[in-house]
Design a protein around this motif. Structure first.
Motif: not given
Length: 169
Positions: A110-124
Motif C-alpha cells: 500500500h502506498h506509503r502515507r496514502a489513506l487506507l480503510e481499516v476496520p475498527a478493532p472489534q469488527v471481526v
C-alpha cells in the motif's frame, strides 16, 4: 472480577492504530458509527494488499470466513470486498520498512502515507457489505505480520494458481 486479556489487547492495539489517524477524535467516532475509518500507514506500520484469489489458492478455500482460521502470518490481517481494484483482498499490517521494499507477485505494498480503510478493532466478522473486517484481529500494539510468513503465503497461492491456471497465472 474476570480479566479479558484478549479484549484488553484488542483495545490497546486499536489505541495504537489511532496514532495513524488524520484526526484522533474523528477516527474514533467513525469507527463507532461505520465500523471502519481511514488511517495513514507509513510510520507506525505499513500494509501489503494480497489478492483474495491468491490467499484462497494458498489455503484451499474460496471464502474469507473459511480462510479466517487458516491465515497465519504472525500478525493482523483484514479482508475487504474491493481491496484489490474490484476484487476482494486481504491486507496485512507489516513493519513500515517492509512495505517500502515489498515485491512479491500477487500482492502490492500500500502506498506509503496514502489513506487506507481499516476496520475498527472489534469488527471481526463481516457486518456491513463493502466494509473491511479483521480476519486475524489485532493482538496488541505494534504486533505486525512476519514478512517471511506473508511472502511464503503469497508465493504458495501464486504457485497454486500457476499450476491450475488460476489466480497467479
Amino acid at each position: 472480577m474476570t480479566v479479558q486479556l484478549g479484549r484488553e489487547q484488542q483495545l490497546a492495539g486499536g489505541h495504537w492504530l489511532l496514532g495513524a489517524a488524520p484526526s484522533l477524535q474523528e477516527t474514533r467516532a467513525t469507527w463507532e458509527e461505520s465500523g471502519s475509518a481511514w488511517l495513514r500507514p507509513g510510520v507506525l506500520f505499513g500494509a501489503v494488499v494480497v489478492r483474495a484469489g491468491v490467499v484462497h489458492a494458498a489455503l484451499g478455500t474460496d471464502s474469507p470466513i473459511g480462510c479466517a482460521p487458516l491465515v497465519d502470518v504472525g500478525g493482523p490481517v483484514f479482508y475487504s470486498d474491493e481491496g484489490f481494484g474490484r476484487e476482494g483482498a486481504y491486507t496485512a499490517l507489516v513493519p513500515a520498512s517492509v512495505a517500502l521494499v515489498w515485491s512479491v507477485n500477487g500482492s502490492l505494498p500500500h502506498h506509503r502515507r496514502a489513506l487506507l480503510e481499516v476496520p475498527a478493532p472489534q469488527v471481526v466478522m463481516p457486518e456491513r457489505a463493502g466494509r473491511p473486517w479483521w480476519v486475524v484481529p489485532l493482538d496488541g500494539p505494534g504486533l505486525l505480520c512476519d514478512p517471511d510468513l506473508l511472502a511464503a503465503l503469497v508465493k504458495q497461492g501464486t504457485g497454486a494458481g500457476d499450476a491450475e491456471g488460476g489466480p497467479g497465472a
